[in-house]
Design an enzyme around this catalytic site. Structure first.
Site, PDB file in Angstrom:
ATOM      1  N   CYS A 193       0.817  -1.211   0.000  1.00 45.88           N
ATOM      2  CA  CYS A 193       0.000   0.000   0.000  1.00 45.88           C
ATOM      3  C   CYS A 193       0.850   1.261   0.000  1.00 45.88           C
ATOM      4  CB  CYS A 193      -0.981  -0.005   1.169  1.00 45.88           C
ATOM      5  SG  CYS A 193      -0.211   0.075   2.791  1.00 45.88           S
ATOM      6  N   CYS A 206      10.734   8.523 -10.536  1.00 49.50           N
ATOM      7  CA  CYS A 206       9.467   8.061  -9.950  1.00 49.50           C
ATOM      8  C   CYS A 206       9.484   8.485  -8.483  1.00 49.50           C
ATOM      9  CB  CYS A 206       9.291   6.555 -10.107  1.00 49.50           C
ATOM     10  SG  CYS A 206      10.495   5.571  -9.173  1.00 49.50           S
TER      11      CYS A 206
END
Length: 438
Positions: free
Chosen positions: A198, A392
């Protein structure tokens, strides 16, 4: 804890709404009061599971977690608070504190430890049922193996993005049939680079809440003697579409190395799970290393390059929604999922699928050649290679993107692909501390 043989008037009043259920009754409530449940993980799954078990009167609840409470936990880990996050409480102690306030009759045992092969057997031995509320593959193998070896049913849940799932491992039903363990279904772990948690993929807090509540429900049924619904079944929940389904699972596998006919995993030789899975259980932000050092650049090196205004292209491979949180100037967005699709098309047909973002990148590279007075396709040119940097969030997807671009982007102009090591979080920590971190 001494086993109770009857309920006092306070317990009757407190648990009256479940006592009057025919499936529970006084006998079932006494079983709950005498039960011992171990929850591994005091996060998004473990918090609601623990809350409902304590509410139902489970006598002893052990909570294993090595981590501390952070503000980013609070949208889903509902036993923790802003104050305890600011004070850096351990999650196990924070959960125990909240549960003691909810039901002082329950014995809550916080275990501040990283579960591993050296302590798992000692921790598990005193409990009747185990709940896997972790978020990593390494812990799932360890917990499942330990439950098989100590003969305990395991209620396992998982949640990511908008989806959740739940099943019960190693449960023996009334017919004497014992269900599969985790290894029966997953004998070989997935590659580390393919696993998303997550922290990387995100999660809507309600989903682990739903799965955690269902883990509590299955546990309560096991304790009172009702067969759990997800013994040899997998519950799959899709919160975005608002639907759920049940998938029938195959049974225990005779070839399983833990619960099979010729098992090689035993109490005295639990394997090295970090080596087996290629990652540690505490690798919350696991760092990949799939590029060579000369294919990477540090954020400090990139910062010096921008100060000198050196010509380059910067590609941000995060999802578009993340650009609104933070980004570097003049980056172009090509989401990693589109690059993976490009890679899949090349593998399948040998032809690259056209995306506007890819076309834009190719046009920028061509413009660089023209601006430097070199014709496209001039392979004998001394034109220096155009640096194309990829960024990223953490420096993992950027490495994957570099590999794909090196393989799939066929440019007539000289170009070199590199990723920014550590990604935007490294930039926020080392270069621009005002940048939002997530």
């Amino acid at each position: 804890m001494q086993h109770e043989q009857k309920l006092d008037n306070d317990s009757v009043a407190r648990y009256s709404r479940q006592l009057i259920l025919p499936e529970i009754g006084v006998e079932g409530q006494i079983k709950l009061n005498n039960a011992k449940v171990l929850i591994v993980g005091a996060g998004g799954l473990g918090c609601p599971a623990a809350q409902y078990l304590a509410s139902a009167g489970v006598g002893t609840i052990g909570i294993v977690d090595y981590d501390e409470v952070e503000v980013s936990n609070l949208h889903r880990q509902i036993l923790h608070t802003e104050k305890r996050a600011a004070d850096r409480w351990s999650k196990a102690e924070s959960a125990a504190f909240a549960l003691n306030e909810l039901n002082s009759k329950c014995k809550i045992v916080p275990i501040i430890a990283q579960l591993d092969r050296n302590n798992a057997l000692d921790i598990f031995k005193d409990y009747d049922v185990v709940i896997d509320a972790t978020d990593n593959i390494t812990s799932r193998y360890l917990i499942s193996d330990t439950c098989v070896l100590t003969n305990k049913p395991l209620v396992s849940g998982g949640a990511l993005r908008w989806e959740g799932q739940l099943t019960v491992y190693n449960y023996t039903d009334d017919n004497g049939t014992t269900g599969p363990c985790y290894r029966c279904l997953h004998p070989i772990p997935p590659p580390p680079e393919s696993v998303t948690n997550c922290s990387d993929g995100g999660v809507i807090g309600v989903v682990p809440g739903i799965i955690g509540c269902m883990q509590a429900l299955e546990t309560l049924k096991i304790i009172v003697g009702i067969q759990p619904s997800y013994h040899r079944n997998l519950f799959v929940f899709n919160g975005l579409e608002g639907n759920c389904r049940t998938v029938k699972l195959r049974g225990r596998q005779p070839s399983c190395v833990c619960c099979g006919d010729n098992r090689s995993i035993k109490l005295d030789n639990l394997p090295d799970y970090t080596e087996f899975c290629g990652m540690g259980a505490n690798d919350k932000c696991k760092m990949l290393h799939i590029l060579n050092p000369d294919e990477r650049i540090t954020v400090k090196q990139y910062y010096e390059l921008t100060k000198k205004s050196k010509k380059h292209i910067l590609i941000d491979v995060r999802n578009p929604v993340e650009l609104g949180i933070c980004s570097l100037p003049e980056s172009i967005n090509i989401p990693i999922d589109k690059l993976k699709t490009l890679d899949a098309c090349m593998v399948k047909s040998g032809n690259s699928r056209t995306f506007p973002e890819i076309d834009k990148l190719c046009n920028l590279i061509t413009e660089y050649s023209v601006d430097n007075g070199t014709k496209t396709g001039d392979t004998d040119s001394d034109l220096p290679k155009l640096p194309v940097f990829v960024v990223c969030r953490m420096g993992n997807d950027s490495q994957k993107a570099v590999k794909i671009l090196q393989k799939c982007l066929k440019c007539d102009s000289p170009v070199i692909f590199k990723d920014l090591k550590g990604g935007l979080m490294a930039w926020a920590n080392q270069i621009d501390k005002s940048m939002a971190q997530y």
